[in-house]
Scaffold this motif. Structure first.
Motif, mmCIF file in Angstrom:
data_model
loop_
_atom_site.group_PDB
_atom_site.id
_atom_site.type_symbol
_atom_site.label_atom_id
_atom_site.label_comp_id
_atom_site.label_asym_id
_atom_site.label_seq_id
_atom_site.Cartn_x
_atom_site.Cartn_y
_atom_site.Cartn_z
ATOM 1 N N SER A 7 58.470 -83.648 -104.610
ATOM 2 C CA SER A 7 59.300 -82.638 -103.969
ATOM 3 C C SER A 7 59.491 -81.429 -104.866
ATOM 4 N N THR A 8 59.777 -81.668 -106.120
ATOM 5 C CA THR A 8 59.997 -80.585 -107.077
ATOM 6 C C THR A 8 58.718 -79.796 -107.305
ATOM 7 N N GLN A 9 57.614 -80.489 -107.419
ATOM 8 C CA GLN A 9 56.329 -79.822 -107.620
ATOM 9 C C GLN A 9 55.915 -79.021 -106.390
ATOM 10 N N ILE A 10 56.158 -79.572 -105.221
ATOM 11 C CA ILE A 10 55.827 -78.862 -103.984
ATOM 12 C C ILE A 10 56.654 -77.596 -103.866
ATOM 13 N N LEU A 11 57.946 -77.697 -104.111
ATOM 14 C CA LEU A 11 58.822 -76.534 -104.037
ATOM 15 C C LEU A 11 58.348 -75.445 -105.006
ATOM 16 N N GLY A 12 58.056 -75.835 -106.232
ATOM 17 C CA GLY A 12 57.586 -74.868 -107.225
ATOM 18 C C GLY A 12 56.280 -74.206 -106.828
ATOM 19 N N ALA A 13 55.369 -74.987 -106.283
ATOM 20 C CA ALA A 13 54.068 -74.441 -105.869
ATOM 21 C C ALA A 13 54.233 -73.436 -104.727
ATOM 22 N N ILE A 14 55.147 -73.723 -103.811
ATOM 23 C CA ILE A 14 55.390 -72.804 -102.696
ATOM 24 C C ILE A 14 55.966 -71.489 -103.205
ATOM 25 N N ILE A 15 56.918 -71.586 -104.100
ATOM 26 C CA ILE A 15 57.529 -70.380 -104.666
ATOM 27 C C ILE A 15 56.474 -69.556 -105.395
ATOM 28 N N LEU A 40 62.658 -69.722 -113.960
ATOM 29 C CA LEU A 40 61.739 -69.589 -112.824
ATOM 30 C C LEU A 40 60.399 -70.232 -113.134
ATOM 31 N N SER A 41 59.906 -70.022 -114.331
ATOM 32 C CA SER A 41 58.638 -70.624 -114.740
ATOM 33 C C SER A 41 58.704 -72.146 -114.651
ATOM 34 N N GLU A 42 59.807 -72.710 -115.107
ATOM 35 C CA GLU A 42 59.965 -74.167 -115.045
ATOM 36 C C GLU A 42 60.069 -74.663 -113.600
ATOM 37 N N VAL A 43 60.722 -73.883 -112.747
ATOM 38 C CA VAL A 43 60.806 -74.249 -111.327
ATOM 39 C C VAL A 43 59.409 -74.249 -110.723
ATOM 40 N N GLU A 44 58.644 -73.184 -110.989
ATOM 41 C CA GLU A 44 57.298 -73.083 -110.424
ATOM 42 C C GLU A 44 56.378 -74.203 -110.902
ATOM 43 N N ARG A 45 56.600 -74.693 -112.102
ATOM 44 C CA ARG A 45 55.775 -75.776 -112.640
ATOM 45 C C ARG A 45 56.306 -77.156 -112.278
ATOM 46 N N GLY A 46 57.393 -77.195 -111.512
ATOM 47 C CA GLY A 46 57.942 -78.480 -111.080
ATOM 48 C C GLY A 46 58.712 -79.207 -112.151
ATOM 49 N N LEU A 47 59.184 -78.480 -113.161
ATOM 50 C CA LEU A 47 59.899 -79.099 -114.267
ATOM 51 C C LEU A 47 61.413 -79.035 -114.109
ATOM 52 N N LYS A 48 61.883 -78.154 -113.261
ATOM 53 C CA LYS A 48 63.323 -78.012 -113.014
ATOM 54 C C LYS A 48 63.625 -78.326 -111.564
ATOM 55 N N HIS A 49 64.801 -78.876 -111.328
ATOM 56 C CA HIS A 49 65.300 -79.182 -109.992
ATOM 57 C C HIS A 49 66.347 -78.119 -109.665
ATOM 58 N N PRO A 50 65.956 -77.046 -108.988
ATOM 59 C CA PRO A 50 66.925 -75.980 -108.734
ATOM 60 C C PRO A 50 68.010 -76.402 -107.752
ATOM 61 N N THR A 51 69.206 -75.887 -107.995
ATOM 62 C CA THR A 51 70.305 -76.128 -107.062
ATOM 63 C C THR A 51 70.071 -75.302 -105.803
ATOM 64 N N PHE A 52 70.807 -75.640 -104.750
ATOM 65 C CA PHE A 52 70.658 -74.898 -103.505
ATOM 66 C C PHE A 52 70.973 -73.411 -103.687
ATOM 67 N N PRO A 53 72.038 -73.051 -104.405
ATOM 68 C CA PRO A 53 72.283 -71.618 -104.626
ATOM 69 C C PRO A 53 71.127 -70.917 -105.352
ATOM 70 N N LYS A 54 70.472 -71.607 -106.279
ATOM 71 C CA LYS A 54 69.317 -71.018 -106.976
ATOM 72 C C LYS A 54 68.145 -70.847 -106.012
ATOM 73 N N VAL A 55 67.932 -71.830 -105.151
ATOM 74 C CA VAL A 55 66.853 -71.724 -104.161
ATOM 75 C C VAL A 55 67.129 -70.548 -103.226
ATOM 76 N N LEU A 56 68.370 -70.393 -102.806
ATOM 77 C CA LEU A 56 68.732 -69.254 -101.959
ATOM 78 C C LEU A 56 68.471 -67.936 -102.676
ATOM 79 N N ALA A 57 68.829 -67.865 -103.954
ATOM 80 C CA ALA A 57 68.602 -66.645 -104.741
ATOM 81 C C ALA A 57 67.114 -66.336 -104.854
#
Length: 81
Positions: A7-15, A40-57
């Motif tokens: 899930s985290t990797q998919i989200l990062g890849a989409i972003i 952001l780099s860590e989110v894109e690489r699937g290393l961070k689990h962003p909170t919903f407010p971060k995803v909205l941002a």
């Protein structure tokens, strides 16, 4: 495969995919979303689990609706399953 990691990797890849389609740098997206570029780099690489407010941002920074992100996530997630 672990669903949480997928899930985290998919989200990062989409972003990342959306950002690159817009010819936007990580720095620009991070500034638009008011988040740190390294985060952001860590989110894109699937290393961070962003909170919903971060995803909205991030969505706001990409000028996309959260519903579009969810739709893209669903498509990618069920291709893997």
């Amino acid at each position: 495969m672990n669903d949480e990691i997928n899930s985290t990797q998919i989200l990062g890849a989409i972003i990342k995919r959306k950002r690159t389609q817009m010819n936007m740098s990580q720095e620009t997206l991070a500034l638009n979303a008011k988040i740190d570029r390294s985060y952001l780099s860590e989110v894109e690489r699937g290393l961070k689990h962003p909170t919903f407010p971060k995803v909205l941002a991030i969505c706001e920074g990409l000028e996309m609706k959260i519903s579009e992100l969810v739709f893209l996530f669903e498509e990618d997630y069920y291709k893997i399953k």
